[in-house]
Design an enzyme around this catalytic site. Structure first.
Site, mmCIF file in Angstrom:
data_model
loop_
_atom_site.group_PDB
_atom_site.id
_atom_site.type_symbol
_atom_site.label_atom_id
_atom_site.label_comp_id
_atom_site.label_asym_id
_atom_site.label_seq_id
_atom_site.Cartn_x
_atom_site.Cartn_y
_atom_site.Cartn_z
ATOM 1 N N THR A 154 7.539 35.277 13.252
ATOM 2 C CA THR A 154 6.854 35.899 14.390
ATOM 3 C C THR A 154 6.618 37.362 14.057
ATOM 4 O O THR A 154 7.471 38.007 13.453
ATOM 5 C CB THR A 154 7.664 35.794 15.689
ATOM 6 O OG1 THR A 154 7.020 36.609 16.694
ATOM 7 C CG2 THR A 154 9.110 36.234 15.530
ATOM 8 N N GLY A 155 5.452 37.861 14.453
ATOM 9 C CA GLY A 155 5.176 39.274 14.165
ATOM 10 C C GLY A 155 3.686 39.501 14.013
ATOM 11 O O GLY A 155 2.871 38.668 14.435
ATOM 12 N N THR A 182 5.320 34.410 20.098
ATOM 13 C CA THR A 182 5.251 33.140 19.378
ATOM 14 C C THR A 182 6.594 32.427 19.397
ATOM 15 O O THR A 182 7.632 33.068 19.463
ATOM 16 C CB THR A 182 4.839 33.456 17.924
ATOM 17 O OG1 THR A 182 3.491 33.909 17.955
ATOM 18 C CG2 THR A 182 4.944 32.269 16.999
ATOM 19 N N GLY A 218 0.590 39.053 12.726
ATOM 20 C CA GLY A 218 0.112 37.953 11.900
ATOM 21 C C GLY A 218 -0.665 38.361 10.669
ATOM 22 O O GLY A 218 -0.521 37.779 9.594
ATOM 23 N N ARG A 267 -10.257 34.589 15.713
ATOM 24 C CA ARG A 267 -9.094 35.161 15.005
ATOM 25 C C ARG A 267 -7.954 34.129 14.921
ATOM 26 O O ARG A 267 -7.603 33.482 15.893
ATOM 27 C CB ARG A 267 -8.618 36.396 15.753
ATOM 28 C CG ARG A 267 -7.445 37.132 15.090
ATOM 29 C CD ARG A 267 -6.098 36.693 15.619
ATOM 30 N NE ARG A 267 -4.995 37.417 14.979
ATOM 31 C CZ ARG A 267 -3.722 37.106 15.137
ATOM 32 N NH1 ARG A 267 -3.371 36.107 15.890
ATOM 33 N NH2 ARG A 267 -2.793 37.799 14.520
ATOM 34 N N VAL A 268 -7.416 33.980 13.737
ATOM 35 C CA VAL A 268 -6.261 33.098 13.535
ATOM 36 C C VAL A 268 -5.162 33.914 12.859
ATOM 37 O O VAL A 268 -5.433 34.681 11.934
ATOM 38 C CB VAL A 268 -6.646 31.896 12.637
ATOM 39 C CG1 VAL A 268 -5.423 31.019 12.370
ATOM 40 C CG2 VAL A 268 -7.748 31.064 13.281
ATOM 41 N N GLY A 269 -3.943 33.760 13.337
ATOM 42 C CA GLY A 269 -2.813 34.494 12.759
ATOM 43 C C GLY A 269 -2.079 33.686 11.704
ATOM 44 O O GLY A 269 -2.620 32.730 11.128
ATOM 45 N N ASP A 270 -0.850 34.064 11.461
ATOM 46 C CA ASP A 270 -0.049 33.426 10.410
ATOM 47 C C ASP A 270 0.597 32.116 10.852
ATOM 48 O O ASP A 270 0.963 31.290 10.001
ATOM 49 C CB ASP A 270 1.064 34.378 9.956
ATOM 50 C CG ASP A 270 1.983 34.760 11.113
ATOM 51 O OD1 ASP A 270 1.466 35.111 12.196
ATOM 52 O OD2 ASP A 270 3.215 34.684 10.949
HETATM 53 N N1 ASP Z 1 2.352 35.915 14.546
HETATM 54 C C1 ASP Z 1 1.561 35.661 15.724
HETATM 55 C C2 ASP Z 1 0.113 35.880 15.431
HETATM 56 O O1 ASP Z 1 -0.204 36.834 14.744
HETATM 57 C C3 ASP Z 1 1.942 36.502 16.874
HETATM 58 C C4 ASP Z 1 3.378 36.437 17.292
HETATM 59 O O2 ASP Z 1 4.265 36.280 16.470
HETATM 60 O O3 ASP Z 1 3.602 36.550 18.511
HETATM 61 O O4 ASP Z 1 -0.718 35.148 15.934
#
Ligand code: ASP
Length: 309
Positions: free
Chosen positions: A227-228, A176, A230, A204-207
Site C-alpha cells: 500500500t502506498g 488499499t 502506487g 489511471r491504474v496503480g500498483d
Molecule cells: N497503492 C494504491 C494505488 O496507488 C493506493 C493505496 O495504497 O491506497 O492505487
C-alpha cells in the site's frame, strides 16, 4: 509442525495517534479483527492460503472504512473504478483486474480471471464483460457511496489534483487493503484490492493489480501485498524486489522487506508499506509513513493489531 499465519493491511499513511476519535479507532480495529479471524479460521481448519487471503480481503472490501470495494474513493467522473489482484505462491498463478465498476468484491473477480480464463490481467470494459459472462451481479452506485469520501472528492473535483484516499496536504493516507497467508502445507498467497486515488482520471491504474508491483507470491521466497503511492511502487517493482532480495541475497523476509520500504523505495520518493510472509509463516509489516492499519495472527501464538508507528 508447520506454522500457519496470516497478515492483513488496510492502508498506510499519515495516521497520527490522537487524530482519530476513539470510536473510529474502535471501528477500524473491529473491522481488521473480523477480516483477520475470518482468514485465520480457514487456515486453522486446513484450508488453503489462497482461500484465506481472498476471504480476508472480501471482508475488508465489504467495509466502508477502507478504500476498496464498498469504501472505494471517487474518480474525477464521480464514479468508482477498482483494481485488484491475487497470486498463488505454490503455482505462481495470478489473476488481476483493473478499472472495474459495480463489482462488490473485485478480488474474487481477479481470482476468477486466474482460474476461469486463459489470462492474467483483464481491464475495463473487457473485465466487465468477463464478469457478466460469469453472472456477477452489479451493485448500483449507491452501494459505493460514502459521504466522507464524497466530500473529499467534492473538495478537489474541479482541480487537476488527485489524492491518495483521505490525503490532504498534511494528512496522507492510503486505504488499499491486502492479505498474505501461509497455510498448513507451507503454501503462501497474496491478495490486494483498491479504489485507487480520489479524483483519478485517464484510466489511471496503480500498483495494486500489478504482479510484482503491489502484489506477489512465490513459495520459494515470499508473498507480499503493498500500500502506498502506487506510481512509485510500480517503478520500484516493490513486491518482486523483496522476493529478489530473499532469493538472491539470502535475506530473511523481515530484512528484505525493511530494505525495500526503508531504503530502496524512499530513494525514489515513495511512501507506504507492505505486509510479507514466507513459507515458514514468518511475517514482516514495515512501513515508512506515520502509520499503517495492520494485523497478524500465527499458529505459534502471536497475534498483533496496530495502526500507529
Ligand atoms: N497503492 C494504491 C494505488 O496507488 C493506493 C493505496 O495504497 O491506497 O492505487
Amino acid at each position: 509442525m508447520q506454522t500457519f499465519s496470516i497478515a492483513i493491511h488496510g492502508g498506510a499513511g499519515t495516521l497520527v495517534k490522537g487524530m482519530m476519535s476513539p470510536e473510529k479507532e474502535a471501528a477500524y480495529s473491529a473491522a481488521l479483527k473480523l477480516a483477520l479471524d475470518g482468514g485465520y479460521t480457514i487456515l486453522e481448519k486446513g484450508g488453503t492460503a489462497i482461500d484465506a487471503v481472498e476471504a480476508a480481503v472480501n471482508a475488508l472490501e465489504n467495509c466502508h472504512l477502507f478504500n476498496a470495494g464498498k469504501g472505494s474513493v471517487f474518480t474525477a467522473n464521480g464514479t468508482h473504478e477498482m483494481d485488484a489482484s491475487i497470486m498463488d505462491g505454490k503455482t505462481r498463478n495470478a489473476g488481476a483486474v483493473s478499472l472495474i465498476t459495480g463489482i462488490k468484491n473485485p478480488v474474487s473477480l481477479a481470482r476468477d480471471v486466474m482460474e476461469k480464463s486463459e489470462h492474467v490481467f483483464l481491464a475495463g470494459d473487457g473485465a466487465m464483460q468477463f464478469a457478466k459472462e460469469l453472472n456477477y451481479s452489479l451493485e448500483d452506485p449507491a452501494y459505493f457511496h460514502d459521504e466522507l469520501r464524497h466530500q473529499q472528492w467534492l473538495e478537489i473535483k474541479d482541480s487537476d489534483t488527485f489524492q491518495l484516499d483521505h490525503s490532504t496536504k498534511k494528512d496522507s493516507k492510503f486505504g488499499t487493503v491486502g492479505a498474505v497467508a501461509c497455510d498448513k502445507d507451507g503454501n503462501i498467497a497474496a491478495a490486494t484490492s483498491t479504489g485507487g486515488m480520489t479524483n483519478k482520471k485517464w484510466g489511471r491504474v496503480g500498483d495494486s493489480p500489478m504482479v510484482g508491483g503491489g502484489n506477489y507470491a512465490n513459495n520459494k521466497t515470499c508473498a507480499i501485498s503493498c500500500t502506498g503511492s502506487g506510481e512509485f511502487f510500480i517503478r520500484g517493482v516493490v513486491a518482486y524486489d523483496v522476493a529478489c532480495l530473499i532469493e538472491h541475497k539470502n535475506m530473511s523476509v523481515q530484512d528484505a522487506a525493511n530494505e525495500v520500504i526503508h531504503k530502496r523505495i524512499l530513494e525514489i520518493g515513495g511512501d507506504g508499506g507492505l505486509i510479507a510472509i514466507d513459507s515458514k509463516g514468518m511475517i514482516a509489516m514495515p512501513f515508512n509513513t506515520e502509520g499503517m492499519y495492520r494485523a497478524s495472527k500465527s499458529s505459534n501464538g502471536t497475534e498483533k493489531m496496530a495502526i500507529y508507528r
